[in-house]
Structures are given as C-alpha cells and as structure tokens.
Write an enzyme that holds these catalytic residues in place. Structure first.
Site, short mmCIF file in Angstrom:
data_model
loop_
_atom_site.label_atom_id
_atom_site.label_comp_id
_atom_site.label_asym_id
_atom_site.label_seq_id
_atom_site.Cartn_x
_atom_site.Cartn_y
_atom_site.Cartn_z
CE LYS A 154 -4.17 -1.86 0.18
NZ LYS A 154 -5.17 -1.68 -0.90
CD GLU A 176 -10.19 3.51 0.78
OE1 GLU A 176 -9.41 2.65 0.31
OE2 GLU A 176 -10.12 4.72 0.47
CB SER A 442 -0.41 -8.16 -0.99
OG SER A 442 -1.28 -8.88 -0.13
#
Length: 462
Positions: A154, A176, A442
């Site tokens: 991210k 969010e 991830s």
C-alpha cells in the site's frame, strides 16, 4: 421513471433535501443495474454525471489498440468511467486533467523513486521458495511486498498520491481502510509530509485490526470508526466519500485500491506498477528471461494484483491467476467473491461488477480477511475476467487459513490473510516442473495474528 426519493444502499430512501445533503448519498452506496441509464434530474442536484460516456469511438480505439489497459475515456472494456454527484464533478475532473502530466513529469518521478528506494526500501525481494516449489512441482518465486516499510504494498500508492495532492495544492488528506494497511500507509506519508489525516475504518475492522488502528494513531492520524452497514470496508468508503463531498476544495482522497471513479483505477495501477517492473528485472537476472509462465495474486479492490500484472497485462505468454475471497463459499450467502457472484452495477463512482440483489441494492459481503471484504471489484479486473485474460478463483476462509499456515511452516513467512488467498490457489493448480511462477505476498501477517491463533487448532488446518 424516478420518483422524488433517492434509493440508497440497504433499501433506505431519502426525501429531496439540500444539494449538499443529497450529495452525501448519491455516490456512496447506490448501485446502477445494467438496464438503467445515468439520468440527470433537474432539481437541486445532478443525479449521476458520467462524464466519460460510452461511445462508438471508444470501441474503435479499444479494438485498434488491442490492450487491456484503460482507454482514453476511462474505461476497461465495458467497465470503469466516472459516475459522480455534481458537487464532486469539478474535483474529479481537475484530478483527471492533472494526474498524468504530474505522474509523468521528471520532477515527480525523481522524488517518487527516491522515496521508494530510500524510504520504502525498494526493490522488494523476489524470493525463490524452494520448499513450496518442491511441493507444487514448479519454480515458485514470492514477490515480497510484505518487506516494504509499513508491511505491505500500500505504501507504493500512498507516497505517489500524497505527492500528487501536494502538487495540486491540497492541504488535507482522507482515506478509507479495511485491514488497516492502507490506513497505516496513508498515516505514514501524512506524517512524512506534515499533512493532517483522517482515516475511515469500519467498526468491525477496528476491532479485528486493532494493532493497525494503534499504529495509525501513533502516526498522528485521526481514525474514524464507521458504525453504519456491515461496519467494514464498503461502509468506510461510503463515509470517506461523504467527507469528500463536504470538503472538495481542500481535501484529497487517497483511495487505496483500483476502485472509484476514473482516474483512480488507472492512477493506483500506475503507482503500483513498480511491482511488475521489478519482477521483469529480477526474473531476467535469476532466470535469463523477463517474464514468468504464471502470475498469481489476491484480489479485492485489486491494487496489488494490478501492480503485479501491469507490465504483463498484454503479454499473452503470461497466465494470470487471481484469488478472491470466497468466505464460507460462493453459494453460502456469506462471501466477497464479486467476480463469481456479482452483476453489472455502479459502486463508489465506477461501473463494475457488484454483489447486489435484483433491485440493485448491495448485499453485504463477508470474508475472514478485512482487506478483501468488499462487494465490488476494480474495473480492470472485471474486464480481465470477462475477457478471459485472467482466471479468478474463489478461495474460502478455510483454504486461506490453511495456506497461511503452510507458508509459515514451510518457508518461515507469516503472510497477511489477504495474501493467503493467493496462496490458497496453489493446491488447485496444475504446474509443470519447468514452469516459472511469481506469487505476490502483498503484506505481512502481524495484523492477523489474533485470527490465526483463534484457528490454530482448527481440524481443517491439520
């Protein structure tokens, strides 16, 4: 066709109010069935404004280019576009005009790549998982996004978007988050750039991801628990959009995945494409060729998957496999497998597949993974599935848990529950010994330890 009431998610209705009050509802949870059309009501607000409408020109461009990437009008095949309330029209249009010139500028690239190298710690390793390779009969590499600063992919996107926000003169950041990884990444870059930050997070996710909540607070962000709906990622996104509607002038919304109105899906994919660019370089060094036979990733909104496949999306030599959250099973009514269970609709400003009922009302999704607990899918991935460019598997909770324990015990790597849905596809695959497979991990599993420990003695994991 339309009455003086606006239908919103969950079957509720709102009488016509002020322009600002209506704007809080229009974009957030409304879904548009395929047989409906975007309509302008000539009252106090324009109901939906698709400012990149479908045209014959778009179809001709797409056929000529023969690409799965976004076209000039913000669509991936039949999916994408920008469906926003009038109050956000200028904000989204300004972003559309600004993002490519800024992202492609020399000054942006220099600052962005310097931060990826010196702050995030890129390139992330491409690790040959020997024991997993032996078990599944292939040469399996793991792209280790879990080793980035903040513990997930991210951060690649958050750094790029905050640099963009700063260049556009925005002074306040909202975001969010579901699993908390995007929230932590956003809080991190806001601390770095000295910008105020509010993160919306469903109350259910606040409880099950409390470690990441405390990390965000420590970084100086305000974490806003959302009590509406299922209290998960969809509801956090709804609330963030409502905030954006009220503060369009000074606020930049850092969306964490390849969802939302154009240009967000393309912008996030571009910022995450550093993953596949590195895979090409690393495979050339390790294998003497710059492409694998298979790429594998988990998919919810789809940011890590988009980054994993970005530079291979038009390379038909490479097979793409994506694992979405099956929950308790696609026929159980408790699932987040949008590709398997969704139908055409509009959610959060984008035309894509949505888990919804016959009236176009969103059905609450379910997954053990907070980051995949979303009733939509990025338009890029919806198109890849429809065009059979990608194979999408629904991986159930028990399969993901088993896969997470397997990676932990065979390779000493504890993955995030989201990543475990990619690993959960491995038992179903039929590889050849010479196949080169790249699977993206991830994120790391620190945030999911409570869930893992709760299922430690589950007989399905033995």
């Amino acid at each position: 066709m339309f009455s003086n009431k606006i239908h919103i998610g969950g079957g509720a209705t709102q009488d016509r109010k002020s322009r600002e009050e209506q704007a809080l509802y229009v974009l957030s949870t409304f879904t548009l069935k395929e047989t409906w059309r975007p309509v302008r009501t000539y009252g106090r607000i324009s109901f939906f404004i698709p400012f990149f409408p479908r045209t014959n020109k778009r179809t001709k461009i797409q056929m000529k280019m023969k690409t799965y990437h976004v076209n000039e009008e913000g669509y991936y095949g039949n999916f994408g576009g920008a469906y926003v309330p009038e109050i956000l029209y200028k904000t989204v249009e300004d972003l559309r005009k600004a993002y490519l010139p800024i992202l492609e500028s020399e000054a942006f690239r220099k600052e962005y790549h310097a931060l990826l190298k010196d702050y995030v710690g890129r390139p992330s390793p491409l690790y040959h998982a020997r024991r997993l390779s032996e078990k599944y009969g292939c040469k399996l590499y793991l792209k280790r996004e879990d080793l980035n600063h903040t513990g997930a992919h991210k951060i690649n996107n958050a750094i790029g978007q905050i640099l963009l926000a700063r260049k556009m003169g925005k002074t306040r950041i909202i975001a969010e988050t579901g699993a908390g990884q995007h929230g932590v990444a956003t809080a991190t870059v806001c601390a770095l750039m000295n910008m105020p930050c509010r993160v919306y997070m469903g109350a259910t996710d606040v409880a099950r991801q409390h470690v990441n909540v405390e990390r965000m607070k420590m970084l100086g962000a305000e974490v806003y628990p959302v009590e509406s709906g299922n209290k998960t990622l969809k509801d956090a996104t709804n609330e963030a959009i409502r905030d954006w509607c009220c503060h369009p002038q000074d606020t930049f919304y850092i969306i964490g995945s390849t969802v939302g109105p154009h240009p967000y899906p393309d912008m996030v994919a571009r910022l995450q494409s550093v993953i596949s660019r590195e895979i090409k370089e690393q495979l050339l060094e390790k294998e003497g060729r710059n492409y694998p036979d298979y790429l594998m990733a988990c998919v919810g909104g789809g940011s890590n998957a988009a980054g994993t496949i970005y530079h291979y999306i038009d390379d038909e030599r490479v097979k793409i496999y994506l694992g979405e959250a099956g929950g308790h099973g696609i026929d159980s009514g408790e699932t987040a497998a949008t590709i398997h269970c969704g139908s055409l609709g509009i959610i959060h400003g984008s035309r894509t597949l949505v888990i919804q009922d016959e009236d176009g009302q969103i059905i609450e999704p379910y997954s053990i993974s907070a980051g995949l607990d979303y009733p939509g899918i990025g338009p890029l991935h919806a198109n890849l599935a429809q065009e059979h460019r990608a194979t999408v598997m629904a991986v159930n909770d028990d399969e993901a848990l088993r896969a997470a324990y397997e990676l932990t015990r065979l390779e000493g790597i504890i993955p995030a529950l989201e990543s475990a849905h990619a690993l959960g596809m491995l038992p179903r695959m039929k590889f050849r010994k010479e196949d080169v497979v790249v699977l993206t991990v991830s994120g790391r599993g620190d945030k999911d330890l409570d869930t893992y420990l709760a299922h430690r003695y589950d007989e399905n994991l033995e």
